[in-house]
Design a protein around this motif. Structure first.
Motif, short mmCIF file in Angstrom:
data_model
loop_
_atom_site.label_atom_id
_atom_site.label_comp_id
_atom_site.label_asym_id
_atom_site.label_seq_id
_atom_site.Cartn_x
_atom_site.Cartn_y
_atom_site.Cartn_z
N HIS A 1 1.39 -1.15 0.21
CA HIS A 1 0.25 0.17 -0.28
C HIS A 1 0.87 1.53 0.33
CE1 HIS A 1 -4.03 -2.30 2.12
NE2 HIS A 1 -3.53 -2.30 0.26
N GLU A 2 2.19 1.53 0.40
CA GLU A 2 2.92 2.26 0.22
C GLU A 2 3.48 2.38 -0.51
OE1 GLU A 2 5.46 1.66 3.48
OE2 GLU A 2 4.08 1.61 5.21
N PHE A 3 3.64 1.35 -1.60
CA PHE A 3 4.86 1.05 -2.83
C PHE A 3 3.01 1.92 -3.81
CE2 PHE A 3 7.74 -1.51 -1.06
CZ PHE A 3 8.19 -0.26 -0.60
N ALA A 4 1.82 1.50 -3.58
CA ALA A 4 0.92 2.14 -4.49
C ALA A 4 0.36 3.38 -4.16
CB ALA A 4 -0.59 1.07 -4.00
N ALA A 5 1.08 4.19 -2.89
CA ALA A 5 0.50 5.23 -3.10
C ALA A 5 1.56 6.45 -3.31
CB ALA A 5 0.56 5.82 -0.82
N GLU A 6 3.07 5.67 -3.64
CA GLU A 6 4.16 6.34 -3.98
C GLU A 6 3.78 6.87 -5.91
OE1 GLU A 6 8.93 5.32 -4.99
OE2 GLU A 6 7.55 4.47 -3.50
N PHE A 7 3.19 5.25 -6.35
CA PHE A 7 3.53 5.37 -7.84
C PHE A 7 1.34 5.27 -8.40
CE2 PHE A 7 6.92 2.66 -6.97
CZ PHE A 7 8.17 3.21 -7.30
N GLY A 8 0.49 5.63 -7.15
CA GLY A 8 -0.61 6.35 -7.82
C GLY A 8 -1.88 4.99 -7.89
N CYS A 9 -1.23 4.06 -7.37
CA CYS A 9 -1.76 2.75 -7.65
C CYS A 9 -2.81 2.39 -6.82
CB CYS A 9 -1.74 1.96 -8.65
SG CYS A 9 -2.83 0.67 -8.42
N GLY A 10 -3.88 2.31 -6.07
CA GLY A 10 -4.58 2.70 -4.47
C GLY A 10 -4.54 1.02 -4.63
#
Length: 359
Positions: free
Chosen positions: A303-312
């Motif tokens: 989830h942290e990486f998803a937030a970084e790349f804009g894919c939730g």
């Protein structure tokens, strides 16, 4: 092979008899070593057991067994109901329900059917290699489309692109969701653990194509393999690739090892990564699932990486029906996102698109 005792719950009342089975092999490279058992099924809509963790009640499975040959596949145990082994036989003895489309049309038209959501690809992949020859899915999709019956598809197969137009037609009249399974982007690991599947890059290209046609698929980052694909660097690389492919959401699922799959996976692990056997025995000593603390750790990192790349992560709300061009836009503001959540996809990717997420 124990055909006569097999029913929709694998307990009593035959779904088909031995006189309805035709066994074939094909002398083509893609089907080398694979035996197909063509049957005329007596039922296609399967009710999911009440104790299941699945968020749906009905499934359609046009095939049993899967040439994807994923060493971890939880569906392996189902082959034992046919007196076949859950290892090599699962990969090479494929049951094909040749009358799937006509049977589904009849079942969807029955007065008792209430139009419930139908999930596909949740047992074995409906777009595995056999689908290229038997072409069961177009008829299935047409039957669902014509009844405006909501459905979802989960696949590792690139053959789903063949049916993109049918899926779009269905999404114009009912709720449809598409999800792709991409657990990691390590090609060496892929060749070892998922030898019959399209490559991760190919699956991400499928995601990119769907997104380009207004359907941003969900991606299940499944499975995350402990000590093999779970380092922060590996998780970040996978999330970055998924986001770049235009996925509407990403949801991680840690490997679970049910009976049937557990034995086959552990045998593979002993051959390929013997130093990890003891660590797996410890991690899965409590049952089929990894400890909750480990699952939470992986989920938090993804989830942290998803937030970084804009894919939730997948958000509440389910699938959405594509609006027809002549229909007015739905009134009212969009529902507010929970504080701290991230968009399901980058705003630029969502302009003019409709996200279809796995129910």
């Amino acid at each position: 092979m124990r055909w006569d005792q097999l029913d929709r719950n694998d307990s009593a009342g035959a779904l088909f008899g031995t006189d309805a089975v035709t066994t074939r092999t094909f002398d083509t490279p893609g089907f080398s070593g694979i035996t197909f058992h063509e049957i005329r099924a007596r039922t296609l809509l399967n009710r999911v057991p009440g104790a299941s963790r699945m968020p749906f009640e009905w499934t359609v499975n046009p095939y049993r067994g899967c040439s994807h040959a994923c060493v971890y596949c939880f569906a392996r145990r189902t082959h034992s109901y046919l007196d076949l082994d859950t290892g090599h036989d699962f990969d090479t003895q494929i049951v094909v329900k040749t009358n799937a489309a006509e049977l589904l049309r009849r079942e969807l038209a029955a007065p008792r059917w209430k139009g419930e959501h139908v999930a596909m690809g949740t047992n074995v992949d409906c777009y595995q290699r056999a689908e290229g020859r038997y072409r069961l899915m177009p008829g299935i999709l047409e039957a669902l489309r014509d009844r405006a019956n909501p459905f979802s598809i989960l696949t590792k197969g690139s053959l789903i692109l063949r049916d993109l137009d049918l899926i779009r037609q269905s999404a114009s009249v009912t709720e449809v969701s598409v999800a792709l399974s991409v657990g990691f982007v390590d090609n060496e690991l892929w060749r070892s653990v998922e030898p019959g599947t399209p490559s991760p890059e190919t699956r991400l290209a499928v995601c990119r194509t769907f997104a380009g046609h207004g359907i941003a698929p969900a991606v299940l980052m499944a499975p995350v393999l402990p000590f093999l694909s779970d380092s922060p660097e590996q998780l970040r690389a996978t999330v970055r690739a998924v986001a770049a492919a235009g996925a509407g959401s990403i949801t991680p699922l840690v490997l679970h090892l049910r009976p049937g799959a557990r034995e086959w996976y552990m045998a593979w692990l002993a051959r390929e990564h013997p130093h990890l056997v003891r660590r797996y025995e410890t991690m899965y000593a409590g049952g089929s699932y990894a400890p909750k603390w480990y699952q939470r750790q992986v989920t938090r990192q993804v989830h942290e990486f998803a937030a970084e790349f804009g894919c939730g992560p997948s958000l509440p709300g389910g699938a959405r029906r594509l609006r027809r061009p002549e229909e007015p836009a739905e009134p009212g503001p969009a529902p507010a996102r929970p504080r701290g959540s991230v968009p399901a996809a980058p705003p630029s990717a969502m302009e003019g698109d409709t996200q279809l997420t796995l129910l």
